[in-house]
Write an enzyme that holds these catalytic residues in place. Structure first.
Site, PDB file in Angstrom:
ATOM      1  N   ASP A  65       8.637  -6.288  41.490  1.00 18.89           N
ATOM      2  CA  ASP A  65       7.295  -6.658  41.939  1.00 18.89           C
ATOM      3  C   ASP A  65       6.647  -7.360  40.760  1.00 18.89           C
ATOM      4  OD1 ASP A  65       4.573  -6.831  42.543  1.00 18.89           O
ATOM      5  OD2 ASP A  65       4.563  -4.935  43.648  1.00 18.89           O
ATOM      6  N   ASN A  92      10.191 -17.776  42.041  1.00 20.62           N
ATOM      7  CA  ASN A  92       9.966 -18.164  43.436  1.00 20.62           C
ATOM      8  C   ASN A  92       8.946 -17.274  44.141  1.00 20.62           C
ATOM      9  OD1 ASN A  92      10.845 -19.283  46.224  1.00 20.62           O
ATOM     10  ND2 ASN A  92      11.300 -17.095  46.387  1.00 20.62           N
ATOM     11  N   TYR A 178      -4.765 -20.514  47.351  1.00 20.70           N
ATOM     12  CA  TYR A 178      -3.361 -20.932  47.261  1.00 20.70           C
ATOM     13  C   TYR A 178      -3.189 -22.242  46.492  1.00 20.70           C
ATOM     14  CZ  TYR A 178       1.343 -22.338  48.561  1.00 20.70           C
ATOM     15  OH  TYR A 178       2.641 -22.750  48.512  1.00 20.70           O
ATOM     16  N   LYS A 182      -1.356 -22.967  42.718  1.00 18.99           N
ATOM     17  CA  LYS A 182      -0.199 -23.820  42.468  1.00 18.99           C
ATOM     18  C   LYS A 182      -0.536 -24.924  41.462  1.00 18.99           C
ATOM     19  CE  LYS A 182       2.734 -21.648  45.064  1.00 18.99           C
ATOM     20  NZ  LYS A 182       3.881 -20.927  44.446  1.00 18.99           N
ATOM     21  N   THR A 213       9.302 -20.972  56.997  1.00 19.81           N
ATOM     22  CA  THR A 213       9.367 -19.630  56.416  1.00 19.81           C
ATOM     23  C   THR A 213       8.320 -18.731  57.060  1.00 19.81           C
ATOM     24  OG1 THR A 213       7.741 -20.088  54.671  1.00 19.81           O
ATOM     25  CG2 THR A 213      10.053 -20.602  54.174  1.00 19.81           C
TER      26      THR A 213
END
Length: 255
Positions: A65, A92, A178, A182, A213
């Site tokens: 984790d 990832n 998000y 990134k 996904t």
């Protein structure tokens, strides 16, 4: 038997029990690497590793984790005890913050109304988790003959693409969690590359593309294997390969 004949490349892929991470693990195993699947859920991690072993890969699972520093340190210690070195790290593991809603459709990430706790949780995984894992395994990467780090970013993190009001991302909803996470990850990639260049460690960011996904409720048009291809390419760069770059499968991506 000489060290030359016994040396085997070892790769760690975080968040690799499914999706892009699992596909990357499979492709690296197909190349002959020993692959460690990092997964928060030990059962799911072992199931993924077992399936890839069944297909002929030398694949193992470790509980990981990225938001729990003691768990991260324990995973690094396990890799050291088992293999003694690490050649490839693919960071990832990541979350959107909006569950299975595509970041492009996440109304809960619009900046003026965003929940700060959600933003913190996204950065905790997508940015701080990358720092935690990278720093924990750096001593093992320094023992590699060809160390490579790949940070899984996103086209959504490109400031150039997002600020183009007539560009392909113009219709996407604004994101305070998000996309900025990134952007921060690609910036962090440059700083690690700058520090580690002298050690021969190549560090790059990869954008897999819009992959089918769980994170986007399977609305993506690329397969996980297609998305993983750029990760694997950057993980297997030659000594003269790039560092501090941001790449998709088609080549460099604007920052």
């Amino acid at each position: 038997m000489s060290e030359q004949n016994t040396y085997r490349q070892v790769a760690l892929v975080t968040g690799a029990n499914k999706g892009i991470g699992r596909a990357a693990a499979e492709q690296l195993a197909d190349l002959g690497m020993t692959v460690v699947i990092g997964a928060r859920d030990p059962r799911r991690g072992e199931e993924a590793a077992a399936a890839l072993r069944e297909a002929g890969g030398d694949v193992h699972a470790v509980t990981l984790d990225v938001t729990e520093e003691d768990v991260v340190r324990a995973a690094a210690a396990w890799i050291e005890e088992r293999f003694g070195h690490l050649d490839v790290l693919i960071n990832n593991a990541g979350i959107t913050g909006s569950g299975q809603v595509s970041p492009a459709d996440a109304t809960d990430q619009i900046p003026s109304g965003v929940d700060l706790d959600m933003v913190r949780s996204v950065f905790e995984t997508n940015v701080f988790g990358v720092i935690a894992v990278t720093n924990a395994v750096l001593p093992l990467l320094r023992r590699s003959r060809a160390p490579r780090i790949v940070n899984v970013s996103s086209h959504a993190g490109s400031l150039t693409l997002n600020s183009d009001l007539d560009g392909p991302f113009a219709a996407l909803l604004p994101s305070a969690a998000y996309s900025p996470s990134k952007s921060a990850l690609t910036a962090l990639t440059v700083q690690y590359a700058k520090e580690l260049r002298k050690d021969g460690i190549l560090v790059n960011a990869a954008a897999p593309g819009y992959v089918d996904t769980d994170s986007n409720n399977h609305t993506g048009f690329l397969t996980p294997a297609q998305g993983a291809a750029v990760l694997v390419r950057l993980a297997t760069l030659g000594a003269d390969g790039p560092t501090a770059g941001f790449f998709g499968e088609g080549g460099s991506i604007v920052w």
